[in-house]
Design an enzyme around this catalytic site. Structure first.
Site, PDB file in Angstrom:
ATOM      1  N   ILE A  76       0.885  -1.175   0.000  1.00  0.00           N
ATOM      2  CA  ILE A  76       0.000   0.000   0.000  1.00  0.00           C
ATOM      3  C   ILE A  76       0.915   1.215   0.000  1.00  0.00           C
ATOM      4  CG2 ILE A  76      -0.271  -0.213   2.523  1.00  0.00           C
ATOM      5  CD1 ILE A  76      -2.969   1.284   2.195  1.00  0.00           C
ATOM      6  N   ALA A  77       0.629   2.145  -0.895  1.00  0.00           N
ATOM      7  CA  ALA A  77       1.470   3.344  -0.965  1.00  0.00           C
ATOM      8  C   ALA A  77       0.664   4.504  -1.526  1.00  0.00           C
ATOM      9  CB  ALA A  77       2.696   3.095  -1.845  1.00  0.00           C
ATOM     10  N   GLU A 110       2.249  -7.186   7.060  1.00  0.00           N
ATOM     11  CA  GLU A 110       3.509  -7.008   7.788  1.00  0.00           C
ATOM     12  C   GLU A 110       3.970  -5.574   7.575  1.00  0.00           C
ATOM     13  OE1 GLU A 110       3.785  -9.717   5.435  1.00  0.00           O
ATOM     14  OE2 GLU A 110       3.542 -11.382   6.840  1.00  0.00           O
ATOM     15  N   ASN A 115       8.398   1.663  10.903  1.00  0.00           N
ATOM     16  CA  ASN A 115       7.442   2.438  10.090  1.00  0.00           C
ATOM     17  C   ASN A 115       6.237   2.835  10.951  1.00  0.00           C
ATOM     18  OD1 ASN A 115       5.904   3.636   8.102  1.00  0.00           O
ATOM     19  ND2 ASN A 115       6.103   1.942   6.641  1.00  0.00           N
ATOM     20  N   TYR A 122      -2.657   1.781  10.434  1.00  0.00           N
ATOM     21  CA  TYR A 122      -3.291   0.472  10.578  1.00  0.00           C
ATOM     22  C   TYR A 122      -4.069   0.390  11.893  1.00  0.00           C
ATOM     23  CZ  TYR A 122       0.072  -0.523   6.878  1.00  0.00           C
ATOM     24  OH  TYR A 122       0.812  -0.467   5.720  1.00  0.00           O
TER      25      TYR A 122
END
Ligand SMILES: CC(C)(COP(=O)(O)OP(=O)(O)OC[C@H]1O[C@@H](n2cnc3c(N)ncnc32)[C@H](O)[C@@H]1OP(=O)(O)O)[C@@H](O)C(=O)NCCC(=O)NCCS
Length: 164
Positions: A76-77, A110, A115, A122
């Site tokens: 995801i970015a 993961e 990060n 999340y």
């Protein structure tokens, strides 16, 4: 701040791969290659990839593998120059909805232990830490934090009309 109408979601296409790879390269220290994305889109029947667009084009993307009743997020970015505006949250919400639409009950991913921004995102969307994979990231031997969320409880975000 982005209003709902300004951002749309759709399935990733082969023709998106060059743009996706550019975003991938600015997002990750060991980015996936164009071949990796091409292979996911053409050969992996478990894979579901979506892009998020605004009037300028693709501004983010995310992918998952749907395996039995578990959605495993692969990446995801959000484009670097669009971060910090709630777009990552919108993208992940849509991915959770899509996973629920595919009949998935849980979602996992993961994330590098360093990060913290991603981890906060999340956690905002209900993911909880469930363990560590020691040395998971080969570039610097960093540990991965494994996170899970139950989609049956919090994954599907119904609009008011859907309760009627
Ligand atoms: C992780 C990632 C997808 C998050 O995307 P994003 O669009 O920046 O996420 P959001 O904007 O929803 O949230 C980021 C921060 O902006 C804040 N924010 C959201 N809307 C905001 C607004 N309108 N004004 C100011 N801040 C805002 C959020 O509260 C959040 O703050 P926090 O970091 O202190 O928790 C993005 O940083 C990214 O692509 N990183 C590189 C790749 C990566 O690490 N992917 C995850 C691998 S597991």
């Amino acid at each position: 701040m982005y209003e709902a109408a300004e951002v749309t979601f759709r399935a990733m296409l082969m023709s998106d791969v060059p743009v996706i790879v550019m975003i991938e390269q600015e997002a990750f220290t060991t980015p996936w290659s164009a071949e990796a994305f091409t292979n996911e889109l053409s050969h992996n029947h478990f894979a579901r990839y979506m892009v998020m667009e605004d009037a300028t084009g693709i501004i983010g993307y995310g992918g998952m593998w749907t395996i039995i009743d578990e959605a495993h997020v692969t990446n995801i970015a959000v484009r670097q120059d669009r971060r910090g505006r709630g777009l990552g949250e919108r993208l992940l919400r849509r991915m959770k909805e899509q996973a629920a639409e595919y009949g998935m009950h849980r979602m996992t991913l993961e994330v590098r232990v360093s990060n913290e921004r991603a981890q906060r995102l999340y956690e905002r969307l209900g993911f909880e830490p469930a363990g560590i994979r020691p040395g998971y990231y080969s570039d610097n031997n960093e540990d991965a934090l494994i996170m899970w969320v139950e989609l049956s409880k919090s994954g599907r975000e119904f609009s008011d009309n859907e309760y009627i």
